[in-house]
Design a protein around this motif. Structure first.
Motif, PDB file in Angstrom:
ATOM      1  N   GLU A 123     -70.129  84.483   3.496  1.00  0.00           N
ATOM      2  CA  GLU A 123     -68.530  84.627   3.547  1.00  0.00           C
ATOM      3  C   GLU A 123     -67.282  86.073   3.832  1.00  0.00           C
ATOM      4  O   GLU A 123     -66.561  85.622   4.326  1.00  0.00           O
ATOM      5  N   ARG A 140     -68.015  85.534   7.623  1.00  0.00           N
ATOM      6  CA  ARG A 140     -66.763  84.684   8.090  1.00  0.00           C
ATOM      7  C   ARG A 140     -65.614  84.979   8.218  1.00  0.00           C
ATOM      8  O   ARG A 140     -64.383  85.005   9.314  1.00  0.00           O
ATOM      9  N   THR A 196     -69.346  73.845  12.619  1.00  0.00           N
ATOM     10  CA  THR A 196     -68.301  73.717  11.473  1.00  0.00           C
ATOM     11  C   THR A 196     -66.632  73.264  11.825  1.00  0.00           C
ATOM     12  O   THR A 196     -66.364  72.767  10.916  1.00  0.00           O
ATOM     13  N   LEU A 198     -64.518  75.229  13.244  1.00  0.00           N
ATOM     14  CA  LEU A 198     -63.786  76.165  12.363  1.00  0.00           C
ATOM     15  C   LEU A 198     -63.098  77.026  13.638  1.00  0.00           C
ATOM     16  O   LEU A 198     -61.822  77.733  13.565  1.00  0.00           O
ATOM     17  N   SER A 251     -58.097  73.188  11.595  1.00  0.00           N
ATOM     18  CA  SER A 251     -58.930  73.633   9.964  1.00  0.00           C
ATOM     19  C   SER A 251     -59.194  75.105   9.959  1.00  0.00           C
ATOM     20  O   SER A 251     -60.036  75.846   8.882  1.00  0.00           O
ATOM     21  N   GLU A 295     -59.250  77.722   6.785  1.00  0.00           N
ATOM     22  CA  GLU A 295     -59.922  78.675   6.164  1.00  0.00           C
ATOM     23  C   GLU A 295     -60.151  79.619   5.721  1.00  0.00           C
ATOM     24  O   GLU A 295     -60.228  80.517   4.760  1.00  0.00           O
ATOM     25  N   LYS A 296     -58.852  80.511   7.193  1.00  0.00           N
ATOM     26  CA  LYS A 296     -58.870  81.069   7.097  1.00  0.00           C
ATOM     27  C   LYS A 296     -58.308  82.319   5.646  1.00  0.00           C
ATOM     28  O   LYS A 296     -58.356  82.728   4.810  1.00  0.00           O
ATOM     29  N   ARG A 341     -58.096  80.173   2.995  1.00  0.00           N
ATOM     30  CA  ARG A 341     -58.434  79.814   1.485  1.00  0.00           C
ATOM     31  C   ARG A 341     -58.936  81.085   1.443  1.00  0.00           C
ATOM     32  O   ARG A 341     -59.218  81.701   0.224  1.00  0.00           O
ATOM     33  N   LEU A 342     -60.373  81.806   2.641  1.00  0.00           N
ATOM     34  CA  LEU A 342     -61.267  82.611   2.310  1.00  0.00           C
ATOM     35  C   LEU A 342     -59.957  83.900   1.968  1.00  0.00           C
ATOM     36  O   LEU A 342     -60.827  84.808   1.008  1.00  0.00           O
TER      37      LEU A 342
END
Lengths: 129, 129
Positions: free
Chosen positions: A10, A13, A52, A54, A76, A80-81, A83-84
């Motif tokens: 994670e 990513r 996925t 992204l 997305s 996601e970036k 959120r991560l």
DNA sequence: GTGGTATCGTTCGGACATGAACGATCCGTG
DNA sequence: CACGGATCGTTCATGTCCGAACGATACCAC
């Protein structure tokens, strides 16, 4: 150790997403060095991000180099970036505190030996935390 | 990331050596939990320690349980543990500082968004060092 | 003793991740 | 144009490590 494999992935990513948001035309080698992983590892992570949805492949503009791609974050991917990023920060703060405790413990341990290790660790374990 | 594989393994070796010095009769599961790695991982590390002569198998005394061993540090195991301890401490201090910088950076980044992440990161990046 | 359950060390499949390759492409020099 | 050397994305053999098993052993109630 104290960091599971999934956490490390994670982290990778997130770092790749962050770097690509700043500059989508980074090479895989540049990404690898900046993210602290191997070239093959970047390829691995990048493939997962593309599969996925992204990240999508775009045209490399600088001098239309046929070898290179631009790695563009999709909407997305941006979400996601973000959120991560929050998870990443919270985790790093926990790791920071755990690391401080471990340094404090080990520093105390080494003070019992004949090694002047406390010089290295000065400033740890003095404040309340 | 930012931690190579060999560093992680060195961490694991040191943690296992330290735990075994404190208590040679820890089970592999107890070692795994305390060192933050899997049971199979402990077995893996332990085998390497035994093959390089840093640990040797002894008799488990508590109730002569035929399943269990005592994992006893050899003299060279004690020396290696001390050596790794110094490297470990120095590395952890570097990681600590790098982590503080990364938290500081990310915290600043997130302040530009609509996320109240600075609440998580209060106290970072305020003092000089 | 017998059966059930928990834990022991160990093994195994597979997912990661690395470092060194690979062919393709670019670019400078002649 | 041809040719080296540098760099691109990609692939591969190898090693590391996890999570879920495994058989063996211990313990406990009956």
């Amino acid at each position: 150790m104290s960091v599971t494999r999934s956490k490390r992935q994670e982290d990778a990513r997130f770092r790749v997403l962050r770097l690509l948001q700043q500059n989508p035309e980074l090479s895989q080698r540049a990404l690898a060095e900046a993210a602290g992983i191997s070239v093959g590892g970047v390829h691995y992570v990048l493939n997962a991000l593309i599969e996925t949805g992204l990240v999508k492949l775009g045209n490399f503009t600088a001098a239309d180099d046929k070898r290179r791609y631009a790695y563009i974050l999709t909407p997305s991917g941006l979400a996601e970036k973000a959120r991560l990023g929050r998870r990443f920060l919270a985790r790093k703060i926990r790791e920071y505190e755990a690391l401080r405790d471990e340094i404090d413990t080990l520093s105390t341990e080494l003070q019992g030996s004949d090694v002047p290790a406390q010089a290295l660790a000065s400033g740890f374990g003095r404040s309340s935390g």
